[in-house]
Design a protein around this motif. Structure first.
Motif, PDB file in Angstrom:
ATOM      1  N   UNK A 101       0.977  -1.179  -0.053  1.00 50.52           N
ATOM      2  CA  UNK A 101      -0.033  -0.084   0.002  1.00 50.52           C
ATOM      3  C   UNK A 101       0.942   1.176  -0.040  1.00 50.52           C
ATOM      4  N   UNK A 102       1.960   1.403   0.501  1.00 51.09           N
ATOM      5  CA  UNK A 102       2.842   2.418   0.576  1.00 51.09           C
ATOM      6  C   UNK A 102       3.512   2.438  -0.713  1.00 51.09           C
ATOM      7  N   UNK A 144     -10.644  12.518  -5.597  1.00 52.55           N
ATOM      8  CA  UNK A 144     -11.306  11.269  -5.866  1.00 52.55           C
ATOM      9  C   UNK A 144     -10.397  10.162  -5.929  1.00 52.55           C
ATOM     10  N   UNK A 145     -10.433   9.162  -5.230  1.00 51.67           N
ATOM     11  CA  UNK A 145      -9.687   8.151  -5.793  1.00 51.67           C
ATOM     12  C   UNK A 145     -10.568   6.669  -5.959  1.00 51.67           C
ATOM     13  N   UNK A 157      -4.950   1.204   1.391  1.00 49.23           N
ATOM     14  CA  UNK A 157      -4.540   2.435   0.456  1.00 49.23           C
ATOM     15  C   UNK A 157      -5.852   3.233   0.565  1.00 49.23           C
ATOM     16  N   UNK A 158      -7.099   2.714   0.879  1.00 51.27           N
ATOM     17  CA  UNK A 158      -8.309   3.796   1.305  1.00 51.27           C
ATOM     18  C   UNK A 158      -8.074   4.291   2.484  1.00 51.27           C
ATOM     19  N   UNK A 169     -13.264   8.316  -1.378  1.00 52.92           N
ATOM     20  CA  UNK A 169     -12.927   6.977  -2.240  1.00 52.92           C
ATOM     21  C   UNK A 169     -14.019   6.287  -2.629  1.00 52.92           C
ATOM     22  N   UNK A 170     -13.948   6.041  -3.734  1.00 49.43           N
ATOM     23  CA  UNK A 170     -14.893   5.155  -4.449  1.00 49.43           C
ATOM     24  C   UNK A 170     -14.187   3.699  -4.802  1.00 49.43           C
TER      25      UNK A 170
END
Length: 322
Positions: A101-102, A144-145, A157-158, A169-170
């Motif tokens: 995730x980093x 928006x991610x 990540x979220x 976040x979507x």
């Protein structure tokens, strides 16, 4: 001690010592396919990564009970074939979540702020005055991610996006991720809506027949022309030819990529000539700490499976019933 294990990847000394406490370990170079295949015929288990294991390689390996891959992905194996042969496949899904995730977020930031491109620009001696718009990037905070696949890594990540950068976040997923919805305000939507509304589109799916090529020309056209595509899952989830065309003609703003259809990425790839592409050599979990933890986890998975005590990290869970 009658068990025999084939190690087809170099292991940390302490991890190999742990395995040798439980079995005889034979180190084999998988590039020598004949020697590797011969070693498997006499083995009870095998541990390694990044090597395609085909059915013909384990034909006649009647003692083989376990493959332990030092990875979360398992697309190098024919899982159905392993199950038919009564061979357990284990993987390491938890220990690499945070480091991967980093890497994903590093790609988001580097792509948005043009870090690689501008660092090279400075190195070439081009910084001779205050920068102007030609060097500007785009904001990450508040954007928006869209995350395609909100499993362990997608969820991590979220968390970084929502709590650290106040991003909206979507996500798409086979099932709802209630934790992400409750704690990070994530909203589950259809893929088309995610593509149309996201400033960053991030793939976090395994490679399966359903996900292969899931982002192609049609999907790229649905994205904002200002959007950036991030892929640190598996290269073939994106149609690379379509992506190159979309980047060249401005259909999308840029891409941050840690994975590719062919790895290592050929020097002739047009992606390497594009300033709006950040290309990494598949470093998702590549930290000293995480790779050591993955090797240890894989070794423990292997011994647990051989001893009949392992109940988690099993890919073909139908084997538990046996």
């Amino acid at each position: 001690m009658n068990r025999k294990i084939v190690a087809y990847k170099a292991l940390p000394a302490d991890v190999e010592a742990y395995l040798r406490e439980h079995a005889e370990v034979r180190n084999v170079d998988p590039k020598d396919k004949a020697a590797f295949t011969a070693a498997l015929k006499d083995a009870d288990g095998a541990i390694g990564a990044s090597v395609k294991i085909t059915p013909d390689m384990i034909e006649g390996a009647t003692k083989l009970k376990v493959f332990s891959t030092i990875s979360v992905g398992f697309d190098q194996f024919d899982v159905d074939d392993l199950t038919r042969r009564g061979i357990i496949l284990t993987h390491t899904p938890d220990v690499l979540t945070e480091s991967t995730a980093d890497t994903v977020f590093a790609l988001i930031l580097a792509s948005a702020r043009r870090v690689v491109e501008l660092a090279e620009w400075v190195r070439q001696g081009n910084w001779k005055a205050s920068i102007g718009e030609a060097c500007f990037g785009v904001d990450v905070q508040g954007k928006t991610l869209g995350i395609i696949g909100l499993g362990r890594i997608g969820g991590a990540v979220a968390r970084r996006a929502a709590l650290g950068f106040r991003m909206n976040v979507l996500y798409t997923n086979r099932t709802a991720n209630e934790q992400a919805e409750n704690e990070y305000g994530a909203k589950r939507v259809e893929l088309d809506e995610l593509l149309e509304k996201s400033d960053f589109v991030c793939l976090q799916v395994p490679l399966t027949p359903e996900t292969r090529g899931m982002i192609g020309a049609d999907e790229l056209r649905k994205m904002k022309c200002s959007a950036i595509l991030i892929n640190a899952s598996r290269g073939p989830t994106v149609d690379e030819t379509a992506l190159v065309e979309a980047l060249q003609n401005g259909t999308v703003r840029g891409a941050g990529l840690d994975v590719f259809e062919q790895e290592p990425l050929p020097a002739s790839s047009p992606l390497l000539a594009m300033k709006n592409v950040v290309a990494l050599p598949h470093i998702g979990s590549a930290t000293h700490e995480t790779r050591h933890a993955m090797a240890r986890n894989a070794a423990e998975n292997l011994i647990g499976a051989l001893e009949g005590t392992l109940t988690e990290n099993i890919v073909n869970r139908d084997m538990l019933a046996r």
